[in-house]
Design a protein around this motif. Structure first.
Motif, short mmCIF file in Angstrom:
data_model
loop_
_atom_site.label_atom_id
_atom_site.label_comp_id
_atom_site.label_asym_id
_atom_site.label_seq_id
_atom_site.Cartn_x
_atom_site.Cartn_y
_atom_site.Cartn_z
N HIS A 128 0.85 -1.20 0.00
CA HIS A 128 0.00 0.00 0.00
C HIS A 128 0.88 1.24 0.00
O HIS A 128 1.87 1.33 0.73
CB HIS A 128 -0.91 0.00 1.23
N VAL A 129 0.50 2.22 -0.81
CA VAL A 129 1.32 3.43 -0.95
C VAL A 129 1.45 4.18 0.37
O VAL A 129 2.48 4.83 0.63
CB VAL A 129 0.76 4.34 -2.07
N MET A 130 0.46 4.07 1.25
CA MET A 130 0.57 4.73 2.56
C MET A 130 1.57 3.99 3.46
O MET A 130 2.28 4.62 4.24
CB MET A 130 -0.80 4.83 3.24
N ASP A 131 1.63 2.67 3.36
CA ASP A 131 2.69 1.93 4.07
C ASP A 131 4.06 2.36 3.55
O ASP A 131 5.01 2.53 4.32
CB ASP A 131 2.52 0.43 3.88
N LEU A 132 4.15 2.53 2.25
CA LEU A 132 5.41 2.95 1.64
C LEU A 132 5.80 4.35 2.13
O LEU A 132 6.96 4.59 2.49
CB LEU A 132 5.26 2.95 0.12
N ALA A 133 4.84 5.26 2.16
CA ALA A 133 5.10 6.61 2.65
C ALA A 133 5.59 6.58 4.09
O ALA A 133 6.54 7.27 4.46
CB ALA A 133 3.83 7.47 2.53
N GLU A 134 4.96 5.75 4.91
CA GLU A 134 5.36 5.64 6.31
C GLU A 134 6.74 5.02 6.46
O GLU A 134 7.46 5.30 7.43
CB GLU A 134 4.30 4.84 7.08
N GLY A 135 7.15 4.20 5.48
CA GLY A 135 8.51 3.67 5.48
C GLY A 135 9.55 4.77 5.36
O GLY A 135 10.65 4.68 5.94
N HIS A 136 9.22 5.82 4.62
CA HIS A 136 10.14 6.95 4.50
C HIS A 136 10.25 7.73 5.81
O HIS A 136 11.33 8.22 6.15
CB HIS A 136 9.69 7.88 3.37
N ILE A 137 9.15 7.85 6.52
CA ILE A 137 9.19 8.52 7.82
C ILE A 137 10.09 7.72 8.77
O ILE A 137 10.93 8.29 9.49
CB ILE A 137 7.78 8.63 8.43
N ALA A 138 9.94 6.39 8.74
CA ALA A 138 10.76 5.54 9.59
C ALA A 138 12.24 5.69 9.23
O ALA A 138 13.10 5.74 10.11
CB ALA A 138 10.32 4.09 9.46
N ALA A 139 12.53 5.77 7.93
CA ALA A 139 13.93 5.92 7.50
C ALA A 139 14.49 7.27 7.92
O ALA A 139 15.68 7.38 8.27
CB ALA A 139 14.02 5.75 5.98
N LEU A 140 13.69 8.31 7.91
CA LEU A 140 14.14 9.63 8.35
C LEU A 140 14.54 9.62 9.82
O LEU A 140 15.49 10.30 10.23
CB LEU A 140 13.04 10.67 8.14
#
Length: 337
Positions: free
Chosen positions: A235-247
């Protein structure tokens, strides 16, 4: 301090910008709209109530980048900008190497010149080429890519690893996406491909809404549970949240790290059609045709490293992806127009 998001008006970019704003980050977006619409950012502002500093232009425009870094207190960069059609890359390889590789070099050079050290790069599971085995982890063999798009991502990954060794002050995260799908549950932002969709889910959605007559399924004789290709859809929202986690993940043993962003589950083309029909109440007509050159039977992720190191897990189901895709398509039958 702000985060520069290149390609921030695109499909994954706009959902990530929304997540960043909801987390309280200040965001600067650079986008040339070659495959995106400014309307996505307008809708992100509606959803969040937050302002976005916006520049229209290309990542390869060195003077524009210099202005952006001079005019804003940029601390981190998320680099989405690039061309992404596999079939187009086969027809126009130089265009892809120019846009995806050369422009990335310009961005990295200007980051170093302006002492901006943190970068998240949008890579792809295509760097694994034809998988020797599945699931794929970050140590699986890379290379042997089957198209210039995948090769361009592989090239930038290598450039980043080499640059990280030469510039120890840099902190680089490479995120390898599997197959993004779905949309924001509001239906205000989603995937809006130009022309005939290259990706499966928007193609199914456009068949459901009547824009396309039927779905072409490339191959039904693969060694999978139903003969159609199996992929890891996230899901694109899971993907977006992956970027927050990486930050939020700080530099540890290495200043250049790589993570898979996937669910660890494989679904076939027919699985997706069934899930979409369940969520939409629509019947999706389809036709089996010959396999496409370069397609593989199965490709899905082992996401355990991103779960452990980033404390991130994809939480949304295939049905969630199909429901949100249909909601977006129903509310926007002609996309952002």
């Amino acid at each position: 301090m702000s985060i520069l998001v290149t390609g921030g008006a695109g499909y994954i970019g706009s959902h990530t910008v929304l997540s960043l704003l909801e987390q309280g980050y200040e965001v600067v977006v650079l986008d040339n709209h070659s495959n995106s619409s400014f309307e996505s950012l307008r809708r992100v502002k509606i959803l969040t109530g937050c302002d976005i500093t916006y520049y229209e232009g290309d990542v390869s425009n060195r003077l524009l980048l210099q202005n952006i870094f001079s005019e804003n207190d940029i601390k981190q960069v998320i680099h989405f900008a690039g061309l992404k059609s596999v079939s187009e890359s086969v027809q126009s390889p130089l265009k892809y190497y120019d846009n995806n590789v050369m422009a990335s070099i310009v961005l990295i050079q200007e980051m170093i010149a302006h002492n901006v050290c943190e970068l998240i790069f949008s890579s792809s599971a295509t760097v694994y080429g034809i998988p020797e085995s599945v699931p794929l982890n970050e140590d699986s063999k890379i290379g042997g890519t089957t198209n210039p798009y995948g090769t361009s991502k592989l090239m930038v990954e290598q450039i980043l690893r080499d640059t990280a060794k030469a510039y120890p002050q840099l902190d680089i995260t490479i995120l390898r996406y599997f197959n993004p799908a779905g949309a924001h549950p509001s239906g205000l932002i989603g995937e809006d491909p130009s022309g005939v969709p290259c990706n499966l889910v928007p193609y199914i959605s456009q068949v459901a809404v009547g824009k396309l007559p039927k779905l072409l399924v490339y191959g039904n004789d693969y060694p999978t549970h139903d003969g159609t290709g199996v992929r890891d859809y996230i899901h694109v929202m899971d993907l977006a949240e992956g970027h927050i986690a990486a930050l939020k993940h700080k530099m540890a043993e290495s200043n250049c790290r790589t993570y898979n962003l996937g669910t660890g589950k494989g679904y076939s083309v027919l699985d997706l059609i069934s899930a979409f029909e369940r969520q939409s109440g629509k019947i999706i007509p389809y036709q089996f045709v010959e396999r496409r050159i370069g397609d593989v039977a199965e490709c899905w992720a082992n996401p355990s490293l991103s779960q452990q190191a980033l404390n991130w897990t994809a939480s949304r189901s295939l049905d969630d992806m199909m429901r949100d895709s249909w909601n977006w398509q129903q509310k926007n039958p002609t996309g952002y127009e």
